[in-house]
Scaffold this active site. Structure first.
Site, PDB file in Angstrom:
ATOM      1  N   SER A 116      10.622  38.033  18.559  1.00 24.45           N
ATOM      2  CA  SER A 116      11.513  38.900  19.312  1.00 24.45           C
ATOM      3  C   SER A 116      12.895  38.292  19.527  1.00 24.45           C
ATOM      4  CB  SER A 116      10.882  39.242  20.670  1.00 24.45           C
ATOM      5  OG  SER A 116      10.774  38.088  21.467  1.00 24.45           O
ATOM      6  N   LYS A 153      13.181  35.831  26.577  1.00 23.65           N
ATOM      7  CA  LYS A 153      14.129  36.909  26.262  1.00 23.65           C
ATOM      8  C   LYS A 153      15.499  36.621  26.866  1.00 23.65           C
ATOM      9  CE  LYS A 153      11.182  39.942  24.394  1.00 23.65           C
ATOM     10  NZ  LYS A 153      10.093  38.933  24.319  1.00 23.65           N
TER      11      LYS A 153
END
Lengths: 195, 195
Positions: A116, A153
């Site tokens: 990601s 993230k």
DNA sequence: AGTATAGGTGAACGATCGTTCACCTGCAAT
DNA sequence: ATTGCAGGTGAACGATCGTTCACCTATACT
């Protein structure tokens, strides 16, 4: 004495220090260098001190210098080429630990899984060095606890809203729902990938 | 003695070692801990040894243990959460230097410029750790000297041909021309990015 | 009140440390 | 052939080290 010979003695001492985390005593150096007199060591150590490979504190105890320990050598401009062993002194050297770990108590390393964050140059299998803390700024890469799991993230803070952004177009932003809190666990300070 | 108090003594000793690269003597600890008796130190050191924060070699010299020095703490599975200071012992720890530098003599660190390797997760400004050598295998990321300059690229060896591949679609492969030799200077062993 | 006990002081101990001395050896320059 | 000297041996030195001893507090617990 040849400078080259002195360097060999230096290397033996460095290896000893690396293994034992302590400088050798004169007696130990006698075994190490296969010499049979303390005085030979005494003169040798004096040369090492002159060459700045070691220091003596106020009570004669031998202390390693930065020059002896020398972590990794840093090449300012590759254009200059790689230094030969002879001109090693030119290259500045440092320890990766001190470079990457400002606060050892709160610093951890962990492995990243998933793709990601791949557009931010963080690939699955990479290690990230994180600093444990519960606050972070917009744009920081964080380790967050949300929806019962941990994830790495980008942190976004806009208009009083807070959410997590991946760095991969195939992934969706993670916006905390009602009753599902977003906990910041740590801030990513560095990325390490080993081949 | 409270474990918490012992930990404070441990931290003082670790700081001393970090600064001086040598363990303190009993006399130095007396100043360090503001105690006025060597025996107090003697008993204290015994506790530190019991707690595996230090060792004594055959002649009584104090030697730091891995546990005392503890580089960075490694978190096996983030899912387990971050260890509290109390349960620090659970986390394995290691030195980044020993992790990333197998052969200090031939290992260098240099900064990458340009975006030609960005799809391999190497961004401009990243530091790469390279091992000095003139041979490499197909698929290795290498520092090469070609056309009068240094560059970081994938090395390709196919059908007796040898060339350099970027990891960015906007860049073209570099195929050595006649009379323009391709010199491999080093092999990239690790990438470090610091935020 | 009495008493263990953890944690400290202060002085003495031998062991080991780093230092210094006198002397020896082999090579190089004169 | 002689000299100078770098580099080594071996023995002795005081200083400092880590260790041990006897003794002194406080505090906590019967």
């Amino acid at each position: 004495m040849n400078d080259n010979v002195l360097e060999q003695y230096k290397n033996k001492i460095r290896n000893f220090y690396d293994e034992n985390k302590v400088m050798p005593t004169y007696s130990e150096m006698m075994k190490l260098f296969d010499l049979k007199s303390k005085n030979a060591i005494f003169k040798l150590v004096k040369r090492l001190v002159d060459a700045d490979y070691a220091e003596k504190d106020s009570s004669g105890r031998l202390v390693p210098t930065q020059k002896l320990l020398g972590g990794i050598k840093i090449l300012g401009a590759v254009e200059a080429g790689f230094p030969t062993p002879a001109e090693e002194d030119i290259a500045e050297s440092m320890s990766l630990d001190t470079y990457l770990i400002p606060n050892r108590e709160a610093t951890f390393m962990l492995r990243v899984s998933g793709e990601s964050m791949i557009d931010a140059g963080i690939q699955p299998g990479d290690m990230v060095i994180v600093e444990r803390r519960t606050d972070a700024r917009d744009g920081d890469i964080v380790v967050a606890f949300i929806d019962g799991g941990y994830t790495v993230k980008f942190l976004r803070k806009r208009n009083g809203k807070i959410w997590l952004d991946p760095a991969n177009e195939s992934f969706e932003p993670i916006v905390p729902q009602e009753g599902d809190e977003l906990h910041i666990m740590a801030v990513v300070k560095a990325v390490i990938r080993k081949y």
